[in-house]
Scaffold this active site. Structure first.
Site, PDB file in Angstrom:
ATOM      1  N   ASP A   7      -1.838  -1.407  -3.728  1.00  0.00           N
ATOM      2  CA  ASP A   7      -2.231  -0.678  -4.940  1.00  0.00           C
ATOM      3  C   ASP A   7      -1.223  -0.886  -6.068  1.00  0.00           C
ATOM      4  O   ASP A   7      -0.165  -1.487  -5.879  1.00  0.00           O
ATOM      5  CB  ASP A   7      -2.435   0.812  -4.630  1.00  0.00           C
ATOM      6  CG  ASP A   7      -1.321   1.378  -3.763  1.00  0.00           C
ATOM      7  OD1 ASP A   7      -0.144   1.096  -4.073  1.00  0.00           O
ATOM      8  OD2 ASP A   7      -1.617   2.064  -2.758  1.00  0.00           O
ATOM      9  N   ASP A  57      -6.501 -11.299 -14.490  1.00  0.00           N
ATOM     10  CA  ASP A  57      -7.402 -12.386 -14.143  1.00  0.00           C
ATOM     11  C   ASP A  57      -8.654 -12.206 -14.992  1.00  0.00           C
ATOM     12  O   ASP A  57      -9.237 -11.120 -15.008  1.00  0.00           O
ATOM     13  CB  ASP A  57      -7.756 -12.273 -12.648  1.00  0.00           C
ATOM     14  CG  ASP A  57      -7.905 -13.615 -11.999  1.00  0.00           C
ATOM     15  OD1 ASP A  57      -8.680 -14.430 -12.510  1.00  0.00           O
ATOM     16  OD2 ASP A  57      -7.259 -13.845 -10.957  1.00  0.00           O
ATOM     17  N   ASP A 116      -4.167   3.788   2.663  1.00  0.00           N
ATOM     18  CA  ASP A 116      -5.563   3.408   2.931  1.00  0.00           C
ATOM     19  C   ASP A 116      -5.688   1.967   3.434  1.00  0.00           C
ATOM     20  O   ASP A 116      -6.791   1.454   3.598  1.00  0.00           O
ATOM     21  CB  ASP A 116      -6.446   3.627   1.687  1.00  0.00           C
ATOM     22  CG  ASP A 116      -6.047   2.738   0.517  1.00  0.00           C
ATOM     23  OD1 ASP A 116      -5.065   1.970   0.652  1.00  0.00           O
ATOM     24  OD2 ASP A 116      -6.714   2.802  -0.529  1.00  0.00           O
ATOM     25  N   ASP A 152       0.854  -1.196   0.000  1.00  0.00           N
ATOM     26  CA  ASP A 152       0.000   0.000   0.000  1.00  0.00           C
ATOM     27  C   ASP A 152       0.883   1.237   0.000  1.00  0.00           C
ATOM     28  O   ASP A 152       1.711   1.416   0.894  1.00  0.00           O
ATOM     29  CB  ASP A 152      -0.874  -0.038   1.269  1.00  0.00           C
ATOM     30  CG  ASP A 152      -1.637   1.255   1.483  1.00  0.00           C
ATOM     31  OD1 ASP A 152      -1.890   1.961   0.482  1.00  0.00           O
ATOM     32  OD2 ASP A 152      -1.973   1.557   2.642  1.00  0.00           O
ATOM     33  N   ASN A 176      -0.572   4.482  -0.492  1.00  0.00           N
ATOM     34  CA  ASN A 176      -1.307   5.720  -0.180  1.00  0.00           C
ATOM     35  C   ASN A 176      -1.955   5.711   1.202  1.00  0.00           C
ATOM     36  O   ASN A 176      -2.793   6.552   1.510  1.00  0.00           O
ATOM     37  CB  ASN A 176      -2.345   6.053  -1.267  1.00  0.00           C
ATOM     38  CG  ASN A 176      -3.437   5.003  -1.340  1.00  0.00           C
ATOM     39  OD1 ASN A 176      -3.356   3.978  -0.645  1.00  0.00           O
ATOM     40  ND2 ASN A 176      -4.442   5.229  -2.157  1.00  0.00           N
ATOM     41  N   GLU A 190      -7.930 -22.041 -14.643  1.00  0.00           N
ATOM     42  CA  GLU A 190      -8.278 -22.685 -13.380  1.00  0.00           C
ATOM     43  C   GLU A 190      -9.259 -23.803 -13.719  1.00  0.00           C
ATOM     44  O   GLU A 190     -10.440 -23.557 -13.936  1.00  0.00           O
ATOM     45  CB  GLU A 190      -8.929 -21.678 -12.435  1.00  0.00           C
ATOM     46  CG  GLU A 190      -9.163 -22.278 -11.063  1.00  0.00           C
ATOM     47  CD  GLU A 190     -10.139 -21.478 -10.196  1.00  0.00           C
ATOM     48  OE1 GLU A 190      -9.975 -21.512  -8.979  1.00  0.00           O
ATOM     49  OE2 GLU A 190     -11.062 -20.844 -10.727  1.00  0.00           O
ATOM     50  N   ASP A 250     -10.416 -17.601 -14.647  1.00  0.00           N
ATOM     51  CA  ASP A 250     -11.126 -18.002 -13.436  1.00  0.00           C
ATOM     52  C   ASP A 250     -12.298 -18.944 -13.714  1.00  0.00           C
ATOM     53  O   ASP A 250     -13.092 -18.692 -14.636  1.00  0.00           O
ATOM     54  CB  ASP A 250     -11.674 -16.720 -12.779  1.00  0.00           C
ATOM     55  CG  ASP A 250     -12.296 -16.973 -11.424  1.00  0.00           C
ATOM     56  OD1 ASP A 250     -11.543 -17.259 -10.487  1.00  0.00           O
ATOM     57  OD2 ASP A 250     -13.534 -16.895 -11.319  1.00  0.00           O
ATOM     58  N   HIS A 283      -4.073 -17.747  -3.760  1.00  0.00           N
ATOM     59  CA  HIS A 283      -4.920 -16.934  -2.876  1.00  0.00           C
ATOM     60  C   HIS A 283      -6.158 -17.684  -2.389  1.00  0.00           C
ATOM     61  O   HIS A 283      -6.931 -17.132  -1.606  1.00  0.00           O
ATOM     62  CB  HIS A 283      -5.341 -15.672  -3.625  1.00  0.00           C
ATOM     63  CG  HIS A 283      -6.244 -15.989  -4.783  1.00  0.00           C
ATOM     64  ND1 HIS A 283      -5.788 -16.681  -5.892  1.00  0.00           N
ATOM     65  CD2 HIS A 283      -7.558 -15.779  -4.990  1.00  0.00           C
ATOM     66  CE1 HIS A 283      -6.798 -16.866  -6.723  1.00  0.00           C
ATOM     67  NE2 HIS A 283      -7.884 -16.325  -6.199  1.00  0.00           N
ATOM     68  N   ASP A 284      -6.385 -18.897  -2.884  1.00  0.00           N
ATOM     69  CA  ASP A 284      -7.556 -19.672  -2.469  1.00  0.00           C
ATOM     70  C   ASP A 284      -7.185 -20.808  -1.531  1.00  0.00           C
ATOM     71  O   ASP A 284      -8.044 -21.634  -1.193  1.00  0.00           O
ATOM     72  CB  ASP A 284      -8.234 -20.310  -3.695  1.00  0.00           C
ATOM     73  CG  ASP A 284      -8.936 -19.287  -4.551  1.00  0.00           C
ATOM     74  OD1 ASP A 284      -9.338 -18.238  -4.013  1.00  0.00           O
ATOM     75  OD2 ASP A 284      -9.078 -19.541  -5.760  1.00  0.00           O
TER      76      ASP A 284
HETATM   77  C1  NOJ Z   1     -11.721 -18.839  -8.165  1.00  0.00           C
HETATM   78  C2  NOJ Z   1     -10.997 -17.682  -7.558  1.00  0.00           C
HETATM   79  O1  NOJ Z   1      -9.631 -17.992  -7.511  1.00  0.00           O
HETATM   80  C3  NOJ Z   1     -11.620 -17.461  -6.208  1.00  0.00           C
HETATM   81  O2  NOJ Z   1     -10.865 -16.586  -5.405  1.00  0.00           O
HETATM   82  C4  NOJ Z   1     -13.021 -16.969  -6.417  1.00  0.00           C
HETATM   83  O3  NOJ Z   1     -13.672 -16.898  -5.168  1.00  0.00           O
HETATM   84  C5  NOJ Z   1     -13.815 -17.894  -7.330  1.00  0.00           C
HETATM   85  N1  NOJ Z   1     -13.070 -18.418  -8.432  1.00  0.00           N
HETATM   86  C6  NOJ Z   1     -14.994 -17.166  -7.909  1.00  0.00           C
HETATM   87  O4  NOJ Z   1     -14.579 -16.233  -8.865  1.00  0.00           O
END
Ligand code: NOJ
Length: 568
Positions: free
Chosen positions: A29, A98, A25, A21, A23, A261, A199, A333-334
């Site tokens: 960014d 993405d 907040d 970050d 700025n 994905e 995605d 990130h999932d």
């Molecule tokens: C896969 C993404 O990686 C995930 O973070 C998201 O919640 C779902 N698809 C829905 O877009």
């Protein structure tokens, strides 16, 4: 195999909200990304995938897009994005965005127009359907819990959402919608984007009968991916048509890199996905991620062994051989942090982190590093459900509580599996807020930033970060890169439980990777003659017992890894 521009590259995923970050907040960014391009270049990264940065209400952290042509204010401006493209290009780096086109946001103008006139043109951009006998059209459960159907106000219809109710599914059966998607994809590619991570793409083809399924829970619902699975196995023509058209109209003319994905693709279908003329350049290898799944949720996920994990990854390597490349990851990130999930507890230290990095980065395929992986970031500490932001985590907590688990047991499942484990802010320094922000971070930091951070690791020659740099440099070294990129994969030392060993060979070069995932010393014997140690995480002088022509023997410490070149 036809050579592609991205084959010799190393990729890195940035989760912009948590990267840097500038700025104050509390939210990362684009300026933060730009300022760290040199850091990434020095690490050896060529390709950067940015998780969504489009305008969004952020119900699902930007995977709910309200304007495909605008940058979220939280992240910056289109000018800053153009600057990022320009600065990346200057450094021979490539940017992937993405592509989220299974669904958009309820705040997208298409959906607003659809709600205004549920019989009109835009309703057909979505799935608006009448219910059956006062109930929704089917009994599927969305990925984030509850029915996949939500009533359309002032109408007798429902709209479909496989994810949250704020993420309505787009109707790919409608050619007008598809044209809008292609126009948008080409708009970004024309700007100079190198490609996309794509995605949830396997969800774009639905079973239009919307059948009722056998419930798999007390809520009377059945998880929605069952129809996706059975549909794509039984009748792949529909998705085939969509994916081919998408590729022909957008990616192919731009020679774009596309990383899909897609889970559980069968070997018989793999060439359609990543073969020479496949829909995509590559797909993520999620075999480790999907190896064990709870029958009802995170809370009943079974444990797994090192050998099961190894077998999953090795099978994926074998499956792709001769067909195409997988994109290799240990986390994203999932998912929880890879080092917390896949390393046995006794190996959750710097040696173990370097070991798993070596195994993953030298596989055949396109390596992806997720932000913070290169410094060995771990799952965070969570005291209370309110500390989580992730929609999926909140649902899974409720699933566990509804199944009768106590608060602490439900929290344990979330501690282990929450997606927020990977989303805590990047740990740049040991100073306040890990140098991520001068404001209040949007998500609680992992308190271990005082020990695990970029600044300290840059100064320490033995750090995980410096090991990653060496490892990437090895993968790219002129003498070995052809073998690491195109060399065959083969299992080695197959009878050795908890030893993860494989080789990569090409022409007259053979490289063996041996990792001791056991908690004790192990005696290892290799049949070939040793030429050279290319990298190891222990830097010790080993007493190799070498008998010419009969191979070499040595004792491995717990969590030790070696990469050898051997004679062939
Ligand atoms: C896969 C993404 O990686 C995930 O973070 C998201 O919640 C779902 N698809 C829905 O877009």
């Amino acid at each position: 195999m036809e050579r592609k521009w991205w084959h010799d590259k190393v990729a890195y995923q940035i989760y912009p909200k948590s990267f840097l970050d500038t700025n104050g907040d509390g939210i990362g960014d684009l300026r933060g990304v730009i300022s760290k391009l040199d850091y990434l270049k020095e690490l050896g990264v060529d390709i950067i995938w940015l998780s969504p940065i489009y305008k969004s209400p952020f119900v699902d952290q930007g995977y709910d897009i309200s304007d495909y042509y605008a940058i979220a204010e939280e992240f910056g401006t289109m000018e800053e994005f153009d600057e990022l493209l320009h600065e990346a290009k200057k450094r021979n780096m490539y940017i992937l965005m993405d592509l989220v086109v299974n669904h958009c946001s309820i705040e997208h103008e298409w959906f607003k127009k659809a709600l205004e006139d549920p019989e009109g043109e835009y309703a057909d951009f979505f799935y608006f359907r009448e219910g059956k006998d006062g109930n929704p059209p089917d009994n599927l459960r969305s990925y984030f819990g509850g029915s996949v159907w939500e009533p359309v106000p002032n109408s007798n219809k429902y709209y479909l959402h496989l994810f949250s109710k704020e993420q309505p599914d787009l109707n790919w059966e409608n050619p007008k919608l598809r044209e809008e998607v292609y126009k948008m994809v080409n708009w970004w590619l024309d700007k100079g984007l190198a490609g996309f991570r794509i995605d949830a793409i396997m969800n774009i083809k639905k079973d239009l009968e919307f059948p009722m399924l056998e419930p798999d829970g007390d809520d009377g619902l059945a998880i929605c991916f069952r129809t996706i699975e059975s549909l794509n196995e039984k009748n792949p023509e529909g998705i085939d048509l969509f994916l081919k058209e998408l590729k022909e109209r957008t990616f192919k003319p731009h020679d774009a890199l596309t990383v899909a994905e897609a889970f559980n693709i069968d070997k018989s279908a793999l060439s359609k996905f990543i073969g020479e003329d496949g829909y995509f350049s590559t797909i993520f290898d999620f075999s480790a991620e999907t190896m064990v799944n709870g029958e009802h949720g995170w809370y009943d996920t079974p444990d797994f062994t090192v050998d099961e994990w190894k077998n999953e990854l090795f099978s994926a390597q074998e499956m792709a051989e001769g067909i195409g490349f997988m994109a290799n990851i240990i986390e994203n990130h999932d998912e929880p942090r890879g080092v917390s999930r896949y390393l046995p507890t006794y190996a959750q230290n710097d040696m173990g982190k370097k070991m798993i990095a070596t195994v993953s980065l030298l596989f055949r395929g396109l390596p992806f590093i997720y932000q913070g992986q290169e410094i060995g970031m771990t799952n965070s500490e969570w005291n209370d459900i309110t500390e989580f932001n992730d929609i999926n985590t909140k649902d899974q907590y409720n699933v566990a509580r509804d199944a009768g688990l106590s608060d602490d047991e439900a929290m344990d499942a979330c501690r282990k599996f929450s997606r927020d484990n990977a989303r805590t802010p990047m740990q740049w320094t040991f100073k306040e807020n890990a140098g991520f922000t001068e404001g209040t971070p949007w998500l609680k930091l992992n308190p271990n930033y005082v020990d695990i951070n970029v600044e300290s690791q840059e100064k320490d020659p033995d750090s995980v970060l410096n090991y990653y740099k060496k490892l990437i440099a090895l993968r790219k070294a002129r003498k070995y890169s052809e073998t690491f990129i195109y060399g065959n994969f083969k299992r080695e030392l197959e009878d050795e439980s908890k030893i993860v060993a494989y080789s990569r060979s090409l022409n007259d070069q053979k490289i063996i990777i041996v990792a001791n995932f056991d908690g004790v010393q192990r005696e290892i014997s290799i049949d070939e003659s040793l030429k050279e140690i290319l990298i190891s995480n222990s830097n010790r002088n080993i007493d190799f017992d070498m008998a010419k022509d009969t191979g070499f023997q040595f004792v491995m410490e717990p969590s030790e890894v070696f990469v050898f070149e051997v004679e062939i």
